[in-house]
Motif scaffolding. Structure first.
Motif, PDB file in Angstrom:
ATOM      1  N   GLU A  42      19.878  40.951 -52.510  1.00  0.00           N
ATOM      2  CA  GLU A  42      19.973  42.159 -53.348  1.00  0.00           C
ATOM      3  C   GLU A  42      20.456  41.814 -54.756  1.00  0.00           C
ATOM      4  N   TYR A  98      24.541  48.456 -46.885  1.00  0.00           N
ATOM      5  CA  TYR A  98      23.178  48.926 -47.124  1.00  0.00           C
ATOM      6  C   TYR A  98      22.162  48.085 -46.331  1.00  0.00           C
ATOM      7  N   GLN A 117      23.752  60.469 -51.364  1.00  0.00           N
ATOM      8  CA  GLN A 117      24.603  59.793 -52.337  1.00  0.00           C
ATOM      9  C   GLN A 117      24.889  60.689 -53.554  1.00  0.00           C
ATOM     10  N   ALA A 178      27.507  53.262 -46.969  1.00  0.00           N
ATOM     11  CA  ALA A 178      26.930  52.614 -48.164  1.00  0.00           C
ATOM     12  C   ALA A 178      26.711  53.649 -49.261  1.00  0.00           C
ATOM     13  N   TYR A 182      28.646  53.413 -52.812  1.00  0.00           N
ATOM     14  CA  TYR A 182      27.867  53.259 -54.050  1.00  0.00           C
ATOM     15  C   TYR A 182      28.075  54.467 -54.973  1.00  0.00           C
TER      16      TYR A 182
HETATM   17  N1  LIG Z   1      23.930  48.759 -51.991  1.00  0.00           N
HETATM   18  C1  LIG Z   1      23.480  49.987 -52.039  1.00  0.00           C
HETATM   19  N2  LIG Z   1      24.263  51.004 -51.722  1.00  0.00           N
HETATM   20  C2  LIG Z   1      23.799  52.227 -51.780  1.00  0.00           C
HETATM   21  N3  LIG Z   1      22.579  52.556 -52.144  1.00  0.00           N
HETATM   22  C3  LIG Z   1      21.765  51.574 -52.458  1.00  0.00           C
HETATM   23  N4  LIG Z   1      20.495  51.588 -52.848  1.00  0.00           N
HETATM   24  C4  LIG Z   1      20.131  50.321 -53.031  1.00  0.00           C
HETATM   25  N5  LIG Z   1      21.139  49.486 -52.791  1.00  0.00           N
HETATM   26  C5  LIG Z   1      22.175  50.256 -52.421  1.00  0.00           C
END
Ligand SMILES: Nc1ncnc2[nH]cnc12
Length: 345
Positions: A42, A98, A117, A178, A182
């Motif tokens: 990532e 994630y 989110q 996640a 985020y």
């Molecule tokens: N690490 C992550 N956490 C939350 N949403 C995401 N979308 C893409 N990568 C993400």
């Protein structure tokens, strides 16, 4: 210039946001099992940021008015460097959450959960960067949260056949986590920008630091999980062939950079909330692509969840446009009132 930057960031974000989860899932669908390795991919493409950074540096040099700061390659103040280190490490763990979700859930399900989110971003940015709530924001927050909750009610029909119920539920909960983490990171980046008041190149440097540290966290995770030993064997047994294993890995790293560059760039040009909105708006495209390419099921709950998310986005956009117009009208009224008062005097 500002509008062009917004558009460029949206395009880059669209590529990363739609392509990233799909290519990540491609790895898992073809025999890939290493979650820390996926996490690493990532952010591992961060050296590509040197390309725009170099352009930005050359541009600054050309327009340099003699100030030393204007042409130093790495512009970042120590206090912000500290913040960047913290955010980078947190991002590393968030990326693991994630990747875990993508490993155990259909991409379309993960995308619908991640859409929630936006609700968390609205809440965090209210506290952290004082973004105001309007009734439309609240409506969007409720709709997006309900949308994700609807998905959670009928898990059995969505679960991939080779998975246990426990794996599916864990994947679901971890993806929610996640989304929350985020949603905390994006306003945190906005707060860093507000305090920094530095030029665009700062965005790129910040982005590099975040991805570099997140990659270090992933590398540590990979070595603890034994990924370095397992990867050569996994590459040989990859269903698409060994060469394609490495091709998928390289493209994965590049495509994911688009996501982070676009998301963080948009915060610089606009706000964390707008960045979150763009991420959420693009998610239905990811869902459709997942259904087309991976033949994922699209049951009634997913349709309902998608409808609620889209309603949430429309409500949110309408509210933002309305409050923007109201602000402009008030400003116009105030300026015409003050010019009338001056002429009467
Ligand atoms: N690490 C992550 N956490 C939350 N949403 C995401 N979308 C893409 N990568 C993400």
């Amino acid at each position: 210039m500002a509008k062009a930057l917004v558009i460029i960031n949206c395009i880059i974000l669209a590529i990363g946001n739609c392509g990233g989860p799909l290519i990540m899932r491609l790895y898992f669908n073809n025999g890939g099992k290493r979650i820390w390795f996926s996490t690493f991919l990532e952010t591992a493409g961060f050296p590509v940021i040197f390309i725009p950074l170099l352009f930005s540096y050359i541009h600054r040099r050309r327009n340099n008015n003699g100030g030393e700061n204007a042409t130093s390659f790495f512009l970042i103040k120590p206090r912000l460097l500290g913040a960047a280190i913290f955010i980078g490490i947190l991002s590393g763990f968030d990326n693991y959450l994630y990747a875990y979700g993508i490993a155990y859930l259909p991409v379309s399900t993960a995308a619908l959960i991640i859409a929630s989110q936006l609700a968390f971003i609205a809440i965090f940015s209210f506290f952290m960067v004082k973004h105001k709530f309007t009734p439309f924001t609240i409506n969007a927050v409720v709709l997006l949260t309900v949308g994700a909750a609807v998905l959670g009610m009928h898990t059995e029909t969505d679960k991939p056949v080779h998975e246990t119920h426990k794996q599916y539920v864990t994947g679901f909960l971890v993806t929610v986590a996640a989304a929350v983490v985020y949603a905390f990171i994006l306003p945190l980046v906005e707060l860093a920008y507000q305090k920094a008041k530095q030029p665009l190149s700062y965005t790129l440097v910040l982005q590099m630091i975040l991805c570099f540290l997140a990659s270090i966290v992933s590398l540590i995770g990979m070595s603890i999980a034994g990924d370095f030993k397992a990867l050569p064997k996994e590459a040989k047994e990859f269903k698409l062939g060994e060469v394609l294993f490495y091709v998928v890995a390289v493209f994965s790293a590049i495509i994911w950079q688009g996501f982070f560059l676009g998301a963080i760039g948009l915060i610089f040009c606009t706000s964390s909330l707008v960045s979150g909105i763009m991420i959420s708006v693009l998610l239905p495209i990811t869902e459709v692509l997942a259904v087309i390419f991976y033949h994922e099921k699209f049951q009634a709950e997913k349709g309902l969840s998608l409808a609620l998310s889209l309603w949430g986005f429309v409500s949110y956009f309408y509210g933002e446009i309305k409050s923007d117009n109201d602000k402009k009208r008030i400003q116009q009224e105030e300026s015409s009132l003050s010019s009338r008062t001056i002429s009467e005097c």
